[in-house]
Design an enzyme around this catalytic site. Structure first.
Site, PDB file in Angstrom:
ATOM      1  N   GLU A   1      -1.800   7.544  -5.626  1.00  0.00           N
ATOM      2  CA  GLU A   1      -2.351   6.734  -6.715  1.00  0.00           C
ATOM      3  C   GLU A   1      -3.868   6.837  -6.888  1.00  0.00           C
ATOM      4  OE1 GLU A   1      -1.197   2.758  -5.354  1.00  0.00           O
ATOM      5  OE2 GLU A   1      -3.294   2.269  -5.128  1.00  0.00           O
TER       6      GLU A   1
ATOM      7  N   HIS B   1      -0.729  -0.249  -9.679  1.00  0.00           N
ATOM      8  CA  HIS B   1      -1.492  -1.209  -8.861  1.00  0.00           C
ATOM      9  C   HIS B   1      -1.969  -2.412  -9.690  1.00  0.00           C
ATOM     10  CE1 HIS B   1      -3.511  -1.183  -4.731  1.00  0.00           C
ATOM     11  NE2 HIS B   1      -3.473  -2.430  -5.176  1.00  0.00           N
ATOM     12  N   GLN B   2      -0.999  -3.080 -10.295  1.00  0.00           N
ATOM     13  CA  GLN B   2      -1.350  -4.200 -11.164  1.00  0.00           C
ATOM     14  C   GLN B   2      -0.921  -5.549 -10.587  1.00  0.00           C
ATOM     15  OE1 GLN B   2       1.337  -2.928 -14.616  1.00  0.00           O
ATOM     16  NE2 GLN B   2       1.814  -5.095 -14.535  1.00  0.00           N
TER      17      GLN B   2
ATOM     18  N   ASP C   1       4.524  -0.448  -7.096  1.00  0.00           N
ATOM     19  CA  ASP C   1       3.237  -0.753  -7.738  1.00  0.00           C
ATOM     20  C   ASP C   1       2.135   0.069  -7.069  1.00  0.00           C
ATOM     21  OD1 ASP C   1       1.605  -2.224  -9.585  1.00  0.00           O
ATOM     22  OD2 ASP C   1       0.846  -3.401  -7.897  1.00  0.00           O
TER      23      ASP C   1
ATOM     24  N   ARG D   1       0.857  -1.179   0.000  1.00  0.00           N
ATOM     25  CA  ARG D   1       0.000   0.000   0.000  1.00  0.00           C
ATOM     26  C   ARG D   1       0.893   1.229   0.000  1.00  0.00           C
ATOM     27  NH1 ARG D   1      -3.372  -2.719  -1.647  1.00  0.00           N
ATOM     28  NH2 ARG D   1      -5.448  -3.175  -0.842  1.00  0.00           N
TER      29      ARG D   1
END
Ligand code: NAD
Length: 329
Positions: free
Chosen positions: A263, A295-296, A258, A234
């Site tokens: 985001e 965020h994949q 990521d 996170r």
């Protein structure tokens, strides 16, 4: 049982429609809107809603959902830091999540980011496309024989430990609980020891008050020079402004993210035509040793299928009043 599915992407529809046949009692309506207080009212007449990582499942949203008669919040993800759990309990709303859909999907991306920043694969790809076959700026280090420090050794952290062992790395870890499945090859150390000894640090603990900004200038200064930092957990585990300071201090061989603090407005949106006025993300991206993905980690075929199946099973369990390990409250 009717579910209103917020912020539905094409891949969501595909995976949920693919599994829906196994749950004939469930009806799903997909909408593009993100869940927030204003859009929560759309859930009138639904038994449950389904939300993802960028949804605002705070107190106000939950109150509106409650007034609409919604009984169940289905998080189609593992983390639930965006849910006001106390408010949900107070309102009697059941919240369920998908804790372990495919730990390898996230762990493999974490190692992918570590390799990409180490060997500057994003640069190499572009250079060769431009007919530039020089090696300038591409020198990396071997992972073999180096130390990987894994913060949080739950499902994803454990998968990352196994991957790092496969690379011939010494694996050390910090967690508030020790995972017995890792005892043969992982050495648990204090957070300070992990910071001081690791060549690769990968974050896999949840975002909570106790982990908020756990990576900050003070902890960065305790790291080895030339460390690689990867965050697939996170964004707010890392204080971004202080990470930027750490990068300027030349602490990092590479940083792979990521997830990152800013985001929320970006995730799964095309903002390529916008001028970012105050973006720290843009600042981060300007560094040659930083790679960001959006965020994949969860985005593999196997993970999507598992998320869809578990989410719909969660709805069935909620209807039957069944308590399971997927309950947030
Ligand atoms: P998990 O619950 O199996 O493991 C979390 C681990 O963190 C546990 O072992 C727990 O003891 C540990 N922990 C708790 N507090 C800690 C602390 N203060 N310091 C160190 N460790 C601590 O969770 P998981 O399935 O492995 O997922 C980990 C995180 O990954 C999730 O919370 C979520 O935020 C993130 N995630 C990201 C993606 C993505 O697409 N990038 C996908 C899924 C999950």
């Amino acid at each position: 049982m009717k579910i209103l599915f917020y912020a539905a992407k094409t891949y969501d529809r595909k995976s949920f429609d693919g599994i829906k046949g196994q749950f004939p009692e469930v009806e799903i309506d997909y909408i593009d809107h993100e869940l927030e207080p204003r859009t929560a009212a759309l859930a009138k007449g639904y038994d449950g809603i389904c939300a993802f990582v960028s949804a605002d499942v705070g107190a106000k949203t939950l109150e509106v959902l409650h007034d609409c008669g919604v009984k169940v919040v289905l998080m189609r993800c593992a983390g639930f830091n965006n849910v006001d759990v106390e408010k949900a309990k107070e309102l009697g709303i059941i919240v369920k999540r998908v804790p372990g859909y495919s730990p390898e999907s996230v762990a493999e991306l974490a190692m992918g980011l570590a390799l990409a920043v180490n060997r500057r694969l994003y640069k190499a790809y572009n250079k060769v496309r431009e007919n530039d076959y020089t090696l300038k700026g591409l020198r990396g280090v071997n992972f073999y024989g180096k130390t990987a420090g894994i913060v949080g050794t739950g499902k994803i952290g454990a998968a990352m430990c196994r991957i790092c062992r496969g690379f011939g790395m010494r694996v050390i870890a910090y967690d508030v609980y020790q995972n017995p499945a890792l005892k043969d090859f992982v050495e648990y150390v204090t957070m300070d020891e992990l910071l001081a000894q690791s060549d690769l640090i990968s974050l896999h603990c949840p975002l909570m008050d106790s982990t908020f900004h756990m990576i900050n200038l003070e902890t960065i200064k305790k790291m080895k020079d030339g460390v690689i930092l990867v965050n697939t957990s996170r964004g707010a585990l890392v204080n971004t402004q202080e990470l930027i300071e750490g990068i300027r201090l030349k602490k990092f061989l590479g940083v792979g993210l990521d997830v990152y603090e800013e985001e929320t407005g970006n995730v799964y949106e095309d903002r390529s035509d916008e001028i970012m006025m105050h973006s720290v993300t843009a600042r981060l991206l300007a560094f040659p040793n930083v790679m960001i993905t959006s965020h994949q980690g969860f985005y593999t075929k196997e993970a999507l299928e598992a998320i869809a199946e578990t989410t719909l099973q969660n709805m069935m369990d909620a209807k039957e009043g069944k308590k399971t390990a997927n309950d947030v409250c």
